[in-house]
Design a protein around this motif. Structure first.
Motif, PDB file in Angstrom:
ATOM      1  N   GLN A 116     -83.726  15.199  68.427  1.00  0.00           N
ATOM      2  CA  GLN A 116     -84.216  14.077  68.093  1.00  0.00           C
ATOM      3  C   GLN A 116     -84.815  14.347  66.476  1.00  0.00           C
ATOM      4  O   GLN A 116     -85.419  15.421  66.435  1.00  0.00           O
ATOM      5  CB  GLN A 116     -85.369  13.410  68.906  1.00  0.00           C
ATOM      6  CG  GLN A 116     -85.870  12.021  68.404  1.00  0.00           C
ATOM      7  CD  GLN A 116     -86.989  11.675  69.261  1.00  0.00           C
ATOM      8  OE1 GLN A 116     -87.490  12.214  70.087  1.00  0.00           O
ATOM      9  NE2 GLN A 116     -87.233  10.277  69.011  1.00  0.00           N
TER      10      GLN A 116
ATOM     11  N   ARG B 291     -88.207   4.102  63.510  1.00  0.00           N
ATOM     12  CA  ARG B 291     -87.265   5.028  63.680  1.00  0.00           C
ATOM     13  C   ARG B 291     -87.713   5.864  64.898  1.00  0.00           C
ATOM     14  O   ARG B 291     -86.984   6.248  65.830  1.00  0.00           O
ATOM     15  CB  ARG B 291     -86.524   5.672  62.574  1.00  0.00           C
ATOM     16  CG  ARG B 291     -85.995   4.657  61.699  1.00  0.00           C
ATOM     17  CD  ARG B 291     -85.161   5.346  60.461  1.00  0.00           C
ATOM     18  NE  ARG B 291     -84.312   6.061  60.732  1.00  0.00           N
ATOM     19  CZ  ARG B 291     -83.610   7.099  59.837  1.00  0.00           C
ATOM     20  NH1 ARG B 291     -83.896   7.039  58.619  1.00  0.00           N
ATOM     21  NH2 ARG B 291     -82.591   8.004  60.382  1.00  0.00           N
TER      22      ARG B 291
ATOM     23  N   ALA C 170     -88.302   4.225  68.422  1.00  0.00           N
ATOM     24  CA  ALA C 170     -87.278   3.253  68.606  1.00  0.00           C
ATOM     25  C   ALA C 170     -86.942   3.274  69.983  1.00  0.00           C
ATOM     26  O   ALA C 170     -86.775   2.254  70.701  1.00  0.00           O
ATOM     27  CB  ALA C 170     -86.061   3.377  67.649  1.00  0.00           C
ATOM     28  N   GLU C 171     -86.820   4.427  70.577  1.00  0.00           N
ATOM     29  CA  GLU C 171     -86.230   4.695  72.072  1.00  0.00           C
ATOM     30  C   GLU C 171     -87.583   4.732  72.930  1.00  0.00           C
ATOM     31  O   GLU C 171     -87.279   4.886  74.204  1.00  0.00           O
ATOM     32  CB  GLU C 171     -85.451   5.872  72.053  1.00  0.00           C
ATOM     33  CG  GLU C 171     -84.186   5.899  71.324  1.00  0.00           C
ATOM     34  CD  GLU C 171     -83.400   7.056  71.463  1.00  0.00           C
ATOM     35  OE1 GLU C 171     -83.770   7.784  72.142  1.00  0.00           O
ATOM     36  OE2 GLU C 171     -82.315   7.247  70.937  1.00  0.00           O
ATOM     37  N   ASP C 172     -88.691   4.695  72.546  1.00  0.00           N
ATOM     38  CA  ASP C 172     -89.924   4.707  73.377  1.00  0.00           C
ATOM     39  C   ASP C 172     -90.218   3.372  73.992  1.00  0.00           C
ATOM     40  O   ASP C 172     -89.714   2.276  73.291  1.00  0.00           O
ATOM     41  CB  ASP C 172     -91.223   5.160  72.647  1.00  0.00           C
ATOM     42  CG  ASP C 172     -91.131   6.741  72.433  1.00  0.00           C
ATOM     43  OD1 ASP C 172     -89.667   7.316  72.553  1.00  0.00           O
ATOM     44  OD2 ASP C 172     -92.019   7.232  72.389  1.00  0.00           O
ATOM     45  N   ASP C 173     -90.865   3.081  75.030  1.00  0.00           N
ATOM     46  CA  ASP C 173     -90.953   1.927  75.631  1.00  0.00           C
ATOM     47  C   ASP C 173     -92.014   1.244  74.764  1.00  0.00           C
ATOM     48  O   ASP C 173     -93.250   1.663  74.353  1.00  0.00           O
ATOM     49  CB  ASP C 173     -91.734   2.142  77.055  1.00  0.00           C
ATOM     50  CG  ASP C 173     -90.796   2.541  77.985  1.00  0.00           C
ATOM     51  OD1 ASP C 173     -89.765   2.305  77.851  1.00  0.00           O
ATOM     52  OD2 ASP C 173     -91.384   3.013  79.224  1.00  0.00           O
TER      53      ASP C 173
ATOM     54  N   GLY D 161     -91.992   0.592  71.706  1.00  0.00           N
ATOM     55  CA  GLY D 161     -91.668   1.216  70.221  1.00  0.00           C
ATOM     56  C   GLY D 161     -93.054   1.198  69.640  1.00  0.00           C
ATOM     57  O   GLY D 161     -94.130   1.155  69.935  1.00  0.00           O
TER      58      GLY D 161
ATOM     59  N   GLN E 102     -90.540  16.569  76.223  1.00  0.00           N
ATOM     60  CA  GLN E 102     -90.263  15.399  77.168  1.00  0.00           C
ATOM     61  C   GLN E 102     -90.747  15.693  78.502  1.00  0.00           C
ATOM     62  O   GLN E 102     -91.186  14.710  79.257  1.00  0.00           O
ATOM     63  CB  GLN E 102     -88.649  15.406  77.112  1.00  0.00           C
ATOM     64  CG  GLN E 102     -88.045  14.559  78.202  1.00  0.00           C
ATOM     65  CD  GLN E 102     -88.218  13.464  77.920  1.00  0.00           C
ATOM     66  OE1 GLN E 102     -88.540  12.972  76.743  1.00  0.00           O
ATOM     67  NE2 GLN E 102     -88.397  12.366  78.978  1.00  0.00           N
TER      68      GLN E 102
END
Length: 288
Positions: free
Chosen positions: A23, A38, A41-44, A46, A281
């Motif tokens: 990432q 950006r 963007a993929e996090d809950d 955002g 992660q």
């Protein structure tokens, strides 16, 4: 990296699979708000989920957070590195958050070695706790600490003026609630007198500690600053021997800042790799 494949290499064979790219976590120039969008963007939720708040740090203090949600937080560089924060404060942040976005990181000059040291302490704390760091810098990330890295080669003869660089200025304000202390002491003048005395004692102790690291054979003296870097056979009656000890300590501290900067640069590079991001992660999943 290319994945291992057992298929044939002919025209009809399946193309070898590629490992997922890490990432993107470093953003150079551009709008910091767009970089934040950006990054998360993929996090809950955002970036829109981030709201102002506070986080507890050392000495029972509270640090304002411009935006936070769950285990994610955003900060301007100045919020963390131009304020009187200590290494312990950054450890509190690393424990509290699994994701940190810091923006507008500038190119730091030699005169900003205090800010650089805070930044290296921040990087150390985040790295050691597997925090996912998104970094928006005004210049290429490799240039942020380049000037400070040069201090690894500092010497008494290379022109670095320790006093000009503010080497012996107090780096961190680790005495919170000073208003209460002033009230207890009766006046701000008495509080300042106490701080000056404490600073002088810290400087003397630090000079002795660093000087011994640079010159293990140094002798203890009672002239000048109270500590001399002169060899055991030197005439300690000369008042400039103490000054020499402080100078050696000053150069040692400058060099230490340079090595810390080099370590931070190396860690920032590693924090962009897939193995590190996978560890980050796992940390986020554990904190969910």
């Amino acid at each position: 990296l290319l994945g291992g494949g057992g298929g044939g290499g002919g025209a009809g064979g399946a193309a070898p699979a590629r490992a997922e790219a890490p990432q993107r976590v470093v953003f150079e120039g551009g709008c910091p708000e767009e970089a934040l969008q950006r990054a998360l963007a993929e996090d809950d939720g955002g970036a829109a989920a981030l709201v102002p708040g506070h986080v507890k740090i050392s000495w029972g203090r509270s640090l304002p957070v411009p935006g936070m949600s769950g285990g994610a937080a955003r900060f301007h560089f100045d919020d963390l590195c131009r304020k009187a924060l200590a290494a312990e404060d950054y450890l509190h942040l690393a424990v509290r958050f699994h994701t940190v976005y810091i923006h507008n990181v500038p190119r730091l000059s030699l005169e900003e070695h205090n800010e650089a040291r805070r930044f290296t302490n921040l990087v150390d704390a985040l790295y050691e706790h597997s925090v996912r760091l998104f970094c928006h810098s005004d210049v290429p990330l490799g240039e942020v600490l380049r000037s400070v890295e040069a201090l690894r080669e500092a010497s008494e003869k290379d022109g670095h003026d320790a006093d000009r660089l503010g080497l012996f200025e107090t780096m961190y304000d680790d005495q919170p609630n000073f208003q209460i202390q002033i009230k207890e002491l009766g006046s701000r003048e008495k509080w300042q007198e106490l701080q000056d005395k404490r600073m002088a004692e810290e400087q003397k102790a630090e000079a002795a500690r660093l000087g011994k690291l640079v010159a293990p054979d140094a002798a203890q003296g009672t002239t000048g600053s109270g500590w001399s870097a002169a060899p055991a056979g030197a005439d300690l009656s000369a008042p400039d021997q103490g000054v020499a000890g402080v100078m050696v300590a000053a150069v040692g501290s400058l060099q230490e800042s340079g090595f810390a900067a080099r370590r931070a640069v190396s860690r920032l590079k590693e924090m962009q790799t897939m193995p590190y991001l996978e560890a980050a992660q796992r940390r986020r999943e554990a904190m969910a």
